[in-house]
Design an enzyme around this catalytic site. Sequence first.
Site, mmCIF file in Angstrom:
data_model
loop_
_atom_site.group_PDB
_atom_site.id
_atom_site.type_symbol
_atom_site.label_atom_id
_atom_site.label_comp_id
_atom_site.label_asym_id
_atom_site.label_seq_id
_atom_site.Cartn_x
_atom_site.Cartn_y
_atom_site.Cartn_z
ATOM 1 N N ASP A 45 5.830 -5.744 -11.795
ATOM 2 C CA ASP A 45 6.123 -4.440 -11.195
ATOM 3 C C ASP A 45 6.317 -4.615 -9.685
ATOM 4 O O ASP A 45 5.370 -4.931 -8.969
ATOM 5 C CB ASP A 45 4.961 -3.474 -11.463
ATOM 6 C CG ASP A 45 5.245 -2.082 -10.928
ATOM 7 O OD1 ASP A 45 5.806 -1.268 -11.679
ATOM 8 O OD2 ASP A 45 4.920 -1.811 -9.749
ATOM 9 N N TYR A 57 8.498 -2.707 -1.175
ATOM 10 C CA TYR A 57 7.529 -3.808 -1.012
ATOM 11 C C TYR A 57 8.155 -4.984 -0.247
ATOM 12 O O TYR A 57 7.430 -5.857 0.234
ATOM 13 C CB TYR A 57 6.994 -4.320 -2.363
ATOM 14 C CG TYR A 57 6.305 -3.298 -3.241
ATOM 15 C CD1 TYR A 57 5.926 -2.045 -2.759
ATOM 16 C CD2 TYR A 57 6.013 -3.588 -4.575
ATOM 17 C CE1 TYR A 57 5.309 -1.108 -3.580
ATOM 18 C CE2 TYR A 57 5.379 -2.654 -5.401
ATOM 19 C CZ TYR A 57 5.044 -1.419 -4.899
ATOM 20 O OH TYR A 57 4.429 -0.498 -5.718
ATOM 21 N N LYS A 111 11.867 -0.017 -7.996
ATOM 22 C CA LYS A 111 11.811 1.426 -7.702
ATOM 23 C C LYS A 111 12.736 1.798 -6.546
ATOM 24 O O LYS A 111 12.899 1.020 -5.598
ATOM 25 C CB LYS A 111 10.369 1.826 -7.336
ATOM 26 C CG LYS A 111 9.319 1.271 -8.292
ATOM 27 C CD LYS A 111 7.916 1.768 -8.004
ATOM 28 C CE LYS A 111 6.879 1.011 -8.827
ATOM 29 N NZ LYS A 111 6.343 -0.191 -8.168
ATOM 30 N N HIS A 114 10.462 6.346 -6.908
ATOM 31 C CA HIS A 114 9.134 5.938 -6.441
ATOM 32 C C HIS A 114 8.199 7.116 -6.169
ATOM 33 O O HIS A 114 7.020 7.080 -6.532
ATOM 34 C CB HIS A 114 9.300 5.067 -5.188
ATOM 35 C CG HIS A 114 8.183 4.109 -4.955
ATOM 36 N ND1 HIS A 114 8.373 2.860 -4.427
ATOM 37 C CD2 HIS A 114 6.849 4.219 -5.166
ATOM 38 C CE1 HIS A 114 7.204 2.235 -4.321
ATOM 39 N NE2 HIS A 114 6.267 3.043 -4.767
HETATM 40 P P1 NAD Z 1 -5.290 -2.645 -7.747
HETATM 41 O O1 NAD Z 1 -6.171 -1.538 -8.178
HETATM 42 O O2 NAD Z 1 -4.624 -3.517 -8.740
HETATM 43 O O3 NAD Z 1 -6.176 -3.460 -6.738
HETATM 44 C C1 NAD Z 1 -5.781 -4.705 -6.236
HETATM 45 C C2 NAD Z 1 -6.962 -5.275 -5.455
HETATM 46 O O4 NAD Z 1 -8.106 -5.354 -6.314
HETATM 47 C C3 NAD Z 1 -6.693 -6.704 -5.036
HETATM 48 O O5 NAD Z 1 -6.033 -6.741 -3.800
HETATM 49 C C4 NAD Z 1 -8.067 -7.295 -4.993
HETATM 50 O O6 NAD Z 1 -8.655 -7.014 -3.740
HETATM 51 C C5 NAD Z 1 -8.813 -6.539 -6.056
HETATM 52 N N1 NAD Z 1 -8.930 -7.320 -7.324
HETATM 53 C C6 NAD Z 1 -7.933 -7.656 -8.193
HETATM 54 N N2 NAD Z 1 -8.428 -8.339 -9.229
HETATM 55 C C7 NAD Z 1 -9.753 -8.439 -9.039
HETATM 56 C C8 NAD Z 1 -10.807 -9.033 -9.770
HETATM 57 N N3 NAD Z 1 -10.595 -9.636 -10.919
HETATM 58 N N4 NAD Z 1 -12.064 -8.938 -9.256
HETATM 59 C C9 NAD Z 1 -12.296 -8.310 -8.099
HETATM 60 N N5 NAD Z 1 -11.347 -7.729 -7.344
HETATM 61 C C10 NAD Z 1 -10.083 -7.789 -7.814
HETATM 62 O O7 NAD Z 1 -4.224 -1.990 -6.743
HETATM 63 P P2 NAD Z 1 -2.672 -2.054 -6.500
HETATM 64 O O8 NAD Z 1 -2.197 -3.418 -6.228
HETATM 65 O O9 NAD Z 1 -2.389 -1.020 -5.484
HETATM 66 O O10 NAD Z 1 -2.056 -1.538 -7.893
HETATM 67 C C11 NAD Z 1 -1.448 -2.388 -8.856
HETATM 68 C C12 NAD Z 1 0.049 -2.290 -8.812
HETATM 69 O O11 NAD Z 1 0.467 -0.926 -8.961
HETATM 70 C C13 NAD Z 1 0.666 -2.664 -7.464
HETATM 71 O O12 NAD Z 1 0.641 -4.044 -7.209
HETATM 72 C C14 NAD Z 1 2.033 -2.064 -7.603
HETATM 73 O O13 NAD Z 1 2.843 -2.860 -8.446
HETATM 74 C C15 NAD Z 1 1.695 -0.742 -8.272
HETATM 75 N N6 NAD Z 1 1.568 0.361 -7.291
HETATM 76 C C16 NAD Z 1 2.443 1.411 -7.368
HETATM 77 C C17 NAD Z 1 2.371 2.469 -6.478
HETATM 78 C C18 NAD Z 1 3.334 3.596 -6.610
HETATM 79 O O14 NAD Z 1 3.385 4.474 -5.727
HETATM 80 N N7 NAD Z 1 4.117 3.674 -7.666
HETATM 81 C C19 NAD Z 1 1.402 2.478 -5.471
HETATM 82 C C20 NAD Z 1 0.520 1.405 -5.409
HETATM 83 C C21 NAD Z 1 0.596 0.374 -6.328
#
Ligand code: NAD
Length: 277
Positions: free
Chosen positions: A47, A52, A77, A110
């Site tokens: 994704d 990004y 997106k 988005h």
């Molecule tokens: P997430 O909830 O996946 O959190 C990521 C963070 O969690 C990492 O940076 C790390 O610090 C921690 N983490 C990950 N694995 C872990 C583990 N096993 N143990 C402990 N800590 C851990 O947040 P995200 O990256 O914002 O969301 C996932 C994906 O969603 C994004 O990468 C993106 O592709 C998407 N996204 C979309 C939007 C949107 O507006 N559509 C906004 C934000 C994110």
Amino acid sequence: MTNIVPNLTLNDGHTIPQLGFGVFMVEPAETTRIVADALEVGYRHIDTAAIYGNEAGVGAALGASGIDRSELFITTKLWNTRQGTQSAFDAFDESLDKLGLDYVDLYLIHWPTPKNDRYVESWKALEKIRETGRARSIGVSNFLVPHLERLLDETDVVPVVNQIELHPALQQREVTEYCREQGIAIESWGPLGQGKYPLFDEPAVANAAAEHGVTPAQVVIRWHLQLGNIVFPKSNRRERMQENFEVFGFELSEAQVAAISDLERDGRVGSHPNELN
Ligand code: NAD
């Protein structure tokens, strides 16, 4: 190994791997290495988004992997400033070019940016892109019920997904219920609360982790999967990518799912969809 990830069938008949890998806040220069690691771990669903700034890095990793295109599921997106008709066509072409792909599996609006009032027009542009086959499926992100109602009233194609902030502290029950009624799958972004909530210390999560001999992150990902949502946690670290992928060897009990669902506290960590314009 990848075939352990279940596929969900979308409302247009295409399938999507329920677990993927997200690349929000992944530095462009590091993206190729990080996505290559994720593909080696077994992820096949990536994704990304134009905003990004790392589509080219994603594309480079996909190209170098030797994995057959048919095994991959790639989402990108349309960014807010490119909403419209010709601007959306141009933005889509740029994304495909950066990704080095002939098609994406899923293209999303988005954010609705309701004050700009161009999401209906943009959606009609996405419908046209879909007709060309260069986006197999089209969907939206961060849409609330009124935004979805307008699309359903004024356009022809029902989005296949709505990608929204969703984790135990923010479950968005109104929009998720509406989406289920309309056959729109939910993708949970920020599934781990982006690390901003002490979700992993919550007894409901920590106790389930101890009972199953897994980590709190694995419990939270499992909670999403058992609710039927699509999820793509992000980590730059390969050991965490692996950990987040190993969530198919245990099952939370109904009581454990319910206890985690009790952690709702309107805990939004990102922007409110009506306020991001
Ligand atoms: P997430 O909830 O996946 O959190 C990521 C963070 O969690 C990492 O940076 C790390 O610090 C921690 N983490 C990950 N694995 C872990 C583990 N096993 N143990 C402990 N800590 C851990 O947040 P995200 O990256 O914002 O969301 C996932 C994906 O969603 C994004 O990468 C993106 O592709 C998407 N996204 C979309 C939007 C949107 O507006 N559509 C906004 C934000 C994110």
